[in-house]
Scaffold this motif. Structure first.
Motif, PDB file in Angstrom:
ATOM      1  N   PHE A 184     -30.989  -6.159  20.321  1.00  0.00           N
ATOM      2  CA  PHE A 184     -30.323  -7.023  19.340  1.00  0.00           C
ATOM      3  C   PHE A 184     -29.877  -8.335  19.986  1.00  0.00           C
ATOM      4  N   LEU A 185     -29.167  -8.234  21.117  1.00  0.00           N
ATOM      5  CA  LEU A 185     -28.690  -9.438  21.799  1.00  0.00           C
ATOM      6  C   LEU A 185     -29.841 -10.305  22.288  1.00  0.00           C
ATOM      7  N   PHE A 186     -30.871  -9.659  22.834  1.00  0.00           N
ATOM      8  CA  PHE A 186     -32.026 -10.384  23.341  1.00  0.00           C
ATOM      9  C   PHE A 186     -32.647 -11.234  22.234  1.00  0.00           C
ATOM     10  N   PHE A 187     -32.849 -10.635  21.072  1.00  0.00           N
ATOM     11  CA  PHE A 187     -33.488 -11.378  19.991  1.00  0.00           C
ATOM     12  C   PHE A 187     -32.535 -12.356  19.314  1.00  0.00           C
ATOM     13  N   LEU A 188     -31.259 -12.071  19.306  1.00  0.00           N
ATOM     14  CA  LEU A 188     -30.294 -13.044  18.808  1.00  0.00           C
ATOM     15  C   LEU A 188     -30.322 -14.295  19.693  1.00  0.00           C
ATOM     16  N   LEU A 189     -30.278 -14.094  21.007  1.00  0.00           N
ATOM     17  CA  LEU A 189     -30.303 -15.224  21.943  1.00  0.00           C
ATOM     18  C   LEU A 189     -31.640 -15.944  21.911  1.00  0.00           C
ATOM     19  N   ASN A 190     -32.742 -15.201  21.708  1.00  0.00           N
ATOM     20  CA  ASN A 190     -34.047 -15.847  21.556  1.00  0.00           C
ATOM     21  C   ASN A 190     -34.112 -16.648  20.270  1.00  0.00           C
ATOM     22  N   GLY A 191     -33.409 -16.177  19.243  1.00  0.00           N
ATOM     23  CA  GLY A 191     -33.332 -16.941  17.996  1.00  0.00           C
ATOM     24  C   GLY A 191     -32.632 -18.272  18.212  1.00  0.00           C
ATOM     25  N   ILE A 192     -31.566 -18.250  19.003  1.00  0.00           N
ATOM     26  CA  ILE A 192     -30.859 -19.500  19.334  1.00  0.00           C
ATOM     27  C   ILE A 192     -31.775 -20.405  20.156  1.00  0.00           C
ATOM     28  N   TRP A 223     -29.652 -18.150  31.471  1.00  0.00           N
ATOM     29  CA  TRP A 223     -28.201 -18.070  31.567  1.00  0.00           C
ATOM     30  C   TRP A 223     -27.654 -16.978  30.637  1.00  0.00           C
ATOM     31  N   SER A 224     -28.121 -16.937  29.413  1.00  0.00           N
ATOM     32  CA  SER A 224     -27.556 -16.001  28.437  1.00  0.00           C
ATOM     33  C   SER A 224     -27.982 -14.552  28.695  1.00  0.00           C
ATOM     34  N   TYR A 225     -29.208 -14.319  29.186  1.00  0.00           N
ATOM     35  CA  TYR A 225     -29.623 -12.940  29.494  1.00  0.00           C
ATOM     36  C   TYR A 225     -28.726 -12.354  30.576  1.00  0.00           C
ATOM     37  N   LYS A 226     -28.489 -13.124  31.619  1.00  0.00           N
ATOM     38  CA  LYS A 226     -27.646 -12.634  32.718  1.00  0.00           C
ATOM     39  C   LYS A 226     -26.214 -12.402  32.255  1.00  0.00           C
ATOM     40  N   LYS A 227     -25.739 -13.225  31.361  1.00  0.00           N
ATOM     41  CA  LYS A 227     -24.346 -13.140  30.921  1.00  0.00           C
ATOM     42  C   LYS A 227     -24.114 -12.026  29.903  1.00  0.00           C
ATOM     43  N   TRP A 228     -25.043 -11.826  28.967  1.00  0.00           N
ATOM     44  CA  TRP A 228     -24.771 -10.920  27.861  1.00  0.00           C
ATOM     45  C   TRP A 228     -25.750  -9.760  27.673  1.00  0.00           C
TER      46      TRP A 228
END
Length: 158
Positions: A84-92, A133-138
């Motif tokens: 979920f987080l991966f695809f949310l961040l990829n959406g951003i 940055w976001s993968y490592k953080k969240w």
């Protein structure tokens, strides 16, 4: 020379992680670019629709590569949460690409394949910085306990 050696030793894990992330990213980039051009130039879909399809496919590939290779040493907090987080961040990150492509086509009125591909490359570059940055953080969190490199031997009692 000793300084360079100490510097490398200090950042060795980061260098390896970045190399793996870059390898997965390069493969995902070629998949994204190929699918984008297939739909944009081959099927003559619009540039934004082509980008959404291409990113969806390349992000799926990137998730598997990053979870099971790049960040396998990090905590696994559940496939559902990570996915979920991966695809949310990829959406951003996709928004970066859509904004650059949309600006190129609808503001600059550049409709040719070369201009749209340059816009795609710029959007991918911006998105890549955000994704790392976001993968490592969240998404792929630091392990709270050391994760063994090899699986332990299974003892078989008869």
């Amino acid at each position: 020379m000793e300084f360079a050696k100490r510097l490398y030793q200090r950042f060795e894990s980061l260098v390896h992680e970045l190399a793996k992330f870059g390898s997965i990213g390069a493969l995902a980039f070629f998949l994204d670019t190929g699918v984008y051009n297939l739909f944009l130039l081959g099927f003559e879909w619009g540039p934004l629709t082509s980008k959404v399809v291409a990113t969806t496919l390349s992000a799926t590939f990137a998730y598997a590569g990053n979870r099971f290779w790049t960040f396998r040493h990090r905590e696994q907090t559940g496939l559902g949460r990570e996915y979920f987080l991966f695809f949310l961040l990829n959406g951003i990150a996709l928004l970066f690409g859509l904004l650059v492509i949309g600006f190129t086509k609808y503001t600059l009125h550049l409709h040719d394949g070369l201009s749209l591909n340059i816009a795609n490359f710029a959007g991918v570059g911006l998105g890549t910085l955000f994704r790392y940055w976001s993968y490592k953080k969240w998404v792929f969190l630091e392990a709270t306990e050391p994760i063994p490199v090899e699986l332990p031997e299974v003892r078989q009692d008869r």
